[in-house]
Design a protein around this motif. Structure first.
Motif, short mmCIF file in Angstrom:
data_model
loop_
_atom_site.label_atom_id
_atom_site.label_comp_id
_atom_site.label_asym_id
_atom_site.label_seq_id
_atom_site.Cartn_x
_atom_site.Cartn_y
_atom_site.Cartn_z
N PRO A 220 0.78 -1.11 0.30
CA PRO A 220 0.04 -0.12 0.07
C PRO A 220 0.86 1.20 0.10
O PRO A 220 2.19 1.33 0.54
CB PRO A 220 -0.90 -0.10 1.14
CG PRO A 220 0.14 -1.14 2.15
CD PRO A 220 0.65 -2.01 1.23
N PRO A 221 0.29 2.30 -0.46
CA PRO A 221 1.19 3.61 -0.57
C PRO A 221 1.58 4.20 0.57
O PRO A 221 2.59 4.92 0.63
CB PRO A 221 0.01 4.42 -1.20
CG PRO A 221 -1.35 3.93 -0.76
CD PRO A 221 -1.04 2.51 -0.70
N CYS A 222 1.26 3.71 2.04
CA CYS A 222 1.75 4.29 3.25
C CYS A 222 2.75 3.26 3.64
O CYS A 222 3.59 3.67 4.59
CB CYS A 222 0.84 4.35 4.23
SG CYS A 222 -0.19 2.70 4.32
N ASN A 223 3.20 2.33 2.78
CA ASN A 223 4.19 1.35 3.12
C ASN A 223 5.63 2.16 3.20
O ASN A 223 5.83 2.46 1.74
CB ASN A 223 3.89 0.03 2.46
CG ASN A 223 4.84 -1.24 3.15
OD1 ASN A 223 4.08 -1.64 4.02
ND2 ASN A 223 6.07 -1.48 2.67
N PRO A 224 6.51 1.83 3.91
CA PRO A 224 8.08 2.18 3.85
C PRO A 224 8.61 1.09 3.06
O PRO A 224 8.24 0.08 2.66
CB PRO A 224 8.48 2.00 5.34
CG PRO A 224 7.31 1.99 6.19
CD PRO A 224 6.33 1.43 5.51
N VAL A 225 9.55 1.63 2.41
CA VAL A 225 10.44 0.79 1.43
C VAL A 225 11.73 0.30 2.25
O VAL A 225 12.45 0.76 2.83
CB VAL A 225 11.06 1.65 0.36
CG1 VAL A 225 11.92 0.73 -0.48
CG2 VAL A 225 9.86 2.29 -0.42
N TYR A 226 11.84 -1.26 2.29
CA TYR A 226 12.70 -2.05 3.00
C TYR A 226 13.35 -2.88 1.95
O TYR A 226 12.85 -3.12 0.98
CB TYR A 226 12.10 -2.96 4.00
CG TYR A 226 11.38 -2.33 5.02
CD1 TYR A 226 12.04 -1.33 5.97
CD2 TYR A 226 9.71 -2.41 5.07
CE1 TYR A 226 11.20 -0.69 7.09
CE2 TYR A 226 9.32 -1.63 6.24
CZ TYR A 226 9.95 -0.82 7.27
OH TYR A 226 9.22 -0.50 8.10
N ARG A 227 14.75 -3.01 2.42
CA ARG A 227 15.54 -3.72 1.32
C ARG A 227 14.88 -5.28 1.16
O ARG A 227 15.04 -5.87 0.06
CB ARG A 227 17.03 -4.16 2.20
CG ARG A 227 17.81 -2.73 1.60
CD ARG A 227 19.08 -3.23 2.32
NE ARG A 227 20.11 -2.25 1.92
CZ ARG A 227 21.47 -2.02 2.09
NH1 ARG A 227 21.81 -3.30 2.86
NH2 ARG A 227 22.18 -0.97 1.90
N TRP A 228 14.40 -5.81 2.40
CA TRP A 228 13.95 -7.11 2.38
C TRP A 228 12.59 -7.43 1.40
O TRP A 228 12.20 -8.56 0.94
CB TRP A 228 13.71 -7.85 3.48
CG TRP A 228 13.00 -7.08 4.46
CD1 TRP A 228 11.48 -7.07 4.54
CD2 TRP A 228 13.24 -6.00 5.58
NE1 TRP A 228 11.07 -6.11 5.57
CE2 TRP A 228 11.97 -5.54 6.20
CE3 TRP A 228 14.73 -5.79 5.86
CZ2 TRP A 228 12.29 -4.83 7.36
CZ3 TRP A 228 14.61 -4.83 7.06
CH2 TRP A 228 13.52 -4.36 7.54
N ASN A 229 12.11 -6.14 0.89
CA ASN A 229 10.98 -6.27 0.08
C ASN A 229 11.14 -6.70 -1.44
O ASN A 229 10.41 -7.24 -2.11
CB ASN A 229 10.16 -4.94 -0.24
CG ASN A 229 9.37 -4.45 1.11
OD1 ASN A 229 9.11 -5.34 1.76
ND2 ASN A 229 9.27 -3.32 1.10
#
Length: 230
Positions: A220-229
């Protein structure tokens, strides 16, 4: 932001509201989405009977109860709500949200364990249920491996197959570019929300795929970006 019911070969369909998916973040927004999906909550009956805490009509009336379920203050709850609401309001009209169980949701993906309940899409959504081949390779690909990838993708396109890959550097980038250059169809699965671009040098490529293929995100657009994504 429309929700697609999967009607019409051109991607058209009835547009209606859709309950928002779970927001995967470290903050209370994640639990806010869980509550929004009805976990542990009940509606007030017409006679006001029944066991347990009941929700009343309107968010304002329910803030005390919902914030207590999340173990946060009412102010924190409302700030989280505004953050989530604002992030969805910033999505463009061409973003399509589909839920697992919708006709357009990939049938193969739906049968896979741990599949996301919602997908955010941009482009030709009907590619989700076309025959496709996933291409996987190194981000630090050699020149030889990239040339071989180009040949493989060209061969897949000639057989009218959809190719799909993530949108990282290296083999993924070569895959999508080769598909587009040969008039083929390609699906990019990204590790960011649908309205973000990573790596930044692939922004133009992502925009081209939105136009001629399909971009897919489970976040979702509120989700932070993480490396493990990724």
């Amino acid at each position: 932001m429309p929700k697609l019911d999967g009607t019409g070969p051109d991607g058209s369909g009835r547009r209606s509201g859709r309950r928002l998916g779970e927001c995967q973040s470290d903050g209370p927004e994640k639990d806010l989405f869980k509550l929004g999906k009805g976990q542990g909550l009940q509606r007030r009956s017409s006679h006001g009977k029944g066991k347990g805490k009941r929700l009343r009509s309107g968010l304002k009336n329910n803030i005390p109860y919902l914030s207590s379920k999340l173990n946060i203050s009412e102010k924190e709850f409302y700030n989280c709500y505004l953050k989530v609401k604002d992030s969805f309001a910033k999505l463009t009209d061409d973003v399509i949200l589909v839920k697992k169980g919708d006709g357009i949701y990939s049938k193969l993906l739906a049968d896979t364990q741990g599949t996301p309940p919602f997908l955010f899409l941009k482009g030709n959504v009907h590619l989700l249920n076309e025959k496709s081949v996933c291409v996987v390779g190194s981000r630090n690909a050699t020149i030889d491996s990239m040339k071989k990838t180009e040949k493989i993708v060209k061969s897949l396109i000639k057989r009218n197959l959809v190719v799909n890959a993530v949108l990282a550097k290296g083999i993924d980038t070569v895959t999508h570019k080769s598909a587009l250059q040969n008039g083929g169809r390609t699906i990019a699965v990204i590790g960011t929300p649908i309205n973000q671009y990573y790596p930044k040098e692939n922004k133009e490529l992502q925009l081209a795929i939105e136009e001629k293929g399909l971009v897919v995100s489970q976040f979702p657009p509120c989700n932070p970006v993480y490396r493990w994504n990724f």
